[in-house]
Design an enzyme around this catalytic site. Structure first.
Site, PDB file in Angstrom:
ATOM      1  N   ASP A 172       1.047  -1.205  -0.114  1.00  0.00           N
ATOM      2  CA  ASP A 172      -0.151  -0.097   0.000  1.00  0.00           C
ATOM      3  C   ASP A 172       0.742   1.195  -0.023  1.00  0.00           C
ATOM      4  O   ASP A 172       1.658   1.400   1.010  1.00  0.00           O
ATOM      5  CB  ASP A 172      -0.948  -0.058   1.388  1.00  0.00           C
ATOM      6  CG  ASP A 172      -1.980   1.304   1.144  1.00  0.00           C
ATOM      7  OD1 ASP A 172      -1.375   2.407   1.036  1.00  0.00           O
ATOM      8  OD2 ASP A 172      -3.065   0.749   1.444  1.00  0.00           O
ATOM      9  N   HIS A 173       1.167   1.840  -1.115  1.00  0.00           N
ATOM     10  CA  HIS A 173       2.264   2.948  -1.073  1.00  0.00           C
ATOM     11  C   HIS A 173       1.978   3.907  -0.245  1.00  0.00           C
ATOM     12  O   HIS A 173       2.894   4.717   0.051  1.00  0.00           O
ATOM     13  CB  HIS A 173       2.233   3.208  -2.668  1.00  0.00           C
ATOM     14  CG  HIS A 173       1.374   4.328  -3.102  1.00  0.00           C
ATOM     15  ND1 HIS A 173       0.036   4.028  -3.324  1.00  0.00           N
ATOM     16  CD2 HIS A 173       1.602   5.769  -3.329  1.00  0.00           C
ATOM     17  CE1 HIS A 173      -0.307   5.149  -3.875  1.00  0.00           C
ATOM     18  NE2 HIS A 173       0.311   6.229  -3.746  1.00  0.00           N
ATOM     19  N   HIS A 235      -5.644   2.927   1.323  1.00  0.00           N
ATOM     20  CA  HIS A 235      -4.959   4.104   1.888  1.00  0.00           C
ATOM     21  C   HIS A 235      -5.528   4.930   2.977  1.00  0.00           C
ATOM     22  O   HIS A 235      -4.981   5.062   4.176  1.00  0.00           O
ATOM     23  CB  HIS A 235      -4.786   4.988   0.712  1.00  0.00           C
ATOM     24  CG  HIS A 235      -4.225   4.584  -0.551  1.00  0.00           C
ATOM     25  ND1 HIS A 235      -3.282   3.313  -0.658  1.00  0.00           N
ATOM     26  CD2 HIS A 235      -4.362   4.733  -1.745  1.00  0.00           C
ATOM     27  CE1 HIS A 235      -3.155   3.056  -1.988  1.00  0.00           C
ATOM     28  NE2 HIS A 235      -3.802   3.922  -2.596  1.00  0.00           N
TER      29      HIS A 235
END
Ligand code: BG6
Length: 477
Positions: A172-173, A235
């Site tokens: 999950d950046h 996010h």
């Protein structure tokens, strides 16, 4: 500090993510000396191509998507020597022997599945069947990790057939963003905040991730996802976890992830009146969502605002308001912790409600500010005014040209074998378990999103969600 040497295979090595993010990112790590000189990256995809063709493709990608470093011609020459390419048939036999022959012994093997999730099983199986992966290898998978609880469970089960959880890195950046990690540093590295971090002192928390981009060019994916699946389930949920979790006893992968999981599991179901779905309409700031998504009858949400509660002692009765949207008035992501107002004022004539607000800016202009109340300067007597104690990280610490972006940092963590900033399988499933009933409710009711003009702060109803509670959203600027 350089990481150990590795062979990184990128399935989907010619795809958008590889060209935009993964390879330009790896080039930056190479330039900074973090990627060892003999490390190699092997692109694997369906098209026929040789190493030279792939090197040229990545050279072009760096020129297009890289930042300042794209002018470093000598560096690029050196970097692309580390690239190889294998044409591979993910579901058939083609290319697997070549891949096996290319891999070196005695270095870390990592496999980045930058492909449709429907191929995860086939890839995992073939990697084992051909003896390319073993129980020391690592695999990296991207979102979307399923589109509901059932599909996520099935994906986890497929991966678990061939890999142990300790080998699986679900990206999950947002967890790789500097300020997101700073959130943990601020909470657990200072004596100031943690004693106040609960329902006795906090009135509510707002999380906003506003984007100015629309969905042009990615409508076929986005229109089937919407803001809930694309942003909230992953996010925003991760941000919520980091803000709300109990202090982990140590900063290590499973301890941190255990605490995050408890937050997700404590999330209460959300009632329909606590959610606003929105979709942007054409305005002078841009075309409509339906035009961008090329679906004139779409009811997909490009905006979502919701209010939720975490059912535990720390957060009893503290609402969390979260919102995210495309084509909004500014690109701005912020977490605001709004403290309660003073129950009593000793200053005569002071009628304003003063509150402390801790604002953590994720992007742009990463930093924090704390709104405090002081005496208004001048001779006017004891008049109070709220001012920000502002700390921009760039001002305080100087711009760090070499700071890794989210992807770079996360890929280096894969090589280091550090899973702290990756989602564990049970976390992802718990997140879907919370979002599923909400999405199913919309489907059952044929919910129609509220329209908002492109370039604004979202639909009017989202404002009302707060106003009804006597609160207001922070300005998006
Ligand atoms: C992606 C979403 O995961 O995150 C996109 O699929 C979104 O829709 C993007 O635009 C936002 O990332 P960032 O790093 O630009 O905030």
């Amino acid at each position: 500090i350089p990481v150990d040497s590795f062979d990184l295979v990128i399935f989907g090595g010619t795809g958008d993510l590889a060209r935009r993010k993964i390879l330009p990112g790896l080039f930056r790590r190479f330039r900074s000396g973090q990627m060892p000189a003999e490390a190699r990256i092997i692109g694997a995809a369906r098209s026929e191509m040789d190493d030279a063709g792939y090197r040229q493709m990545i050279r072009d990608a760096i020129a297009e998507f890289g930042s300042d470093e794209k002018n470093d011609a000598a560096g690029i020459d050196e970097f692309i020597e580390r690239l190889h390419y294998v044409a591979i048939d993910a579901t058939g036999e083609g290319g697997w022997h070549q891949l096996r022959d290319l891999m070196r012994e005695g270095v870390i093997r990592a496999f980045y599945f930058s492909v449709a999730p429907s191929l995860f099983g086939a890839l995992a199986e073939r990697l084992h069947q051909h003896g390319i992966a073993d129980d020391t290898s690592r695999i990296v998978v991207e979102k979307p990790f399923g589109r509901d609880l059932d599909t996520a469970k099935a994906l986890n089960a497929t991966l678990a057939e061939h890999f142990d959880e300790s080998q699986i890195y679900r990206i999950d950046h947002y967890l790789g963003k500097e300020t997101v990690q700073n959130l943990m540093a601020v909470r657990f590295g200072n004596v100031l905040f943690e004693p106040l971090w609960n329902s006795h002192y906090i009135d509510h928390i707002q999380i906003t991730v506003a984007e100015t981009v629309g969905v042009t060019g990615r409508g076929s994916y986005y229109d089937k996802s919407g803001a809930m699946r694309d942003m909230v389930q992953n996010h925003l949920m991760q941000l919520l976890c980091l803000i709300a979790m109990e202090p982990p006893s140590v900063y290590d992968a499973d301890t941190v992830r255990d605490e995050k999981l408890k937050v997700i599991r404590a999330l209460q179901p959300v009632e329909p009146h606590q959610i606003v779905r929105g979709q942007y309409e054409a305005s002078q700031d841009g075309p409509s969502y339906r035009e961008d998504a090329e679906n004139p009858r779409s009811f997909t949400e490009s905006f979502l605002a919701l209010k939720c509660h975490i059912a535990n002692w720390r957060w009893a009765k503290v609402p969390f308001y979260i919102r995210t949207g495309k084509r909004m008035k500014a690109r701005s992501s912020e977490i605001a912790v709004v403290f309660k107002d003073l129950g009593h004022t000793i200053f005569e004539g002071d009628t304003a409600r003063h509150r402390n607000i801790l604002s953590i800016r994720l992007q742009p202009n990463e930093g924090m500010d704390l709104q405090v109340t002081i005496k208004e300067p001048g001779p006017g007597g004891m008049r109070l005014v709220d001012v920000p104690l502002d700390m921009s990280f760039a001002d305080a610490l100087g711009p760090d040209q070499d700071a890794p972006d989210a992807y770079e940092r996360l890929i280096m963590d894969v090589i280091r074998g550090n899973q702290t900033l990756f989602m564990r399988g049970d976390e992802v499933e718990a997140a879907w378990a919370w979002t599923d009933p909400i999405i199913k409710g919309w489907e059952a009711r044929n919910d129609v999103p509220k329209l908002y003009d492109a370039g604004t702060a979202g639909p009017e109803d989202a404002m009302m969600l707060m106003h009804r509670d006597g609160r207001r959203w922070r300005e998006i600027k």
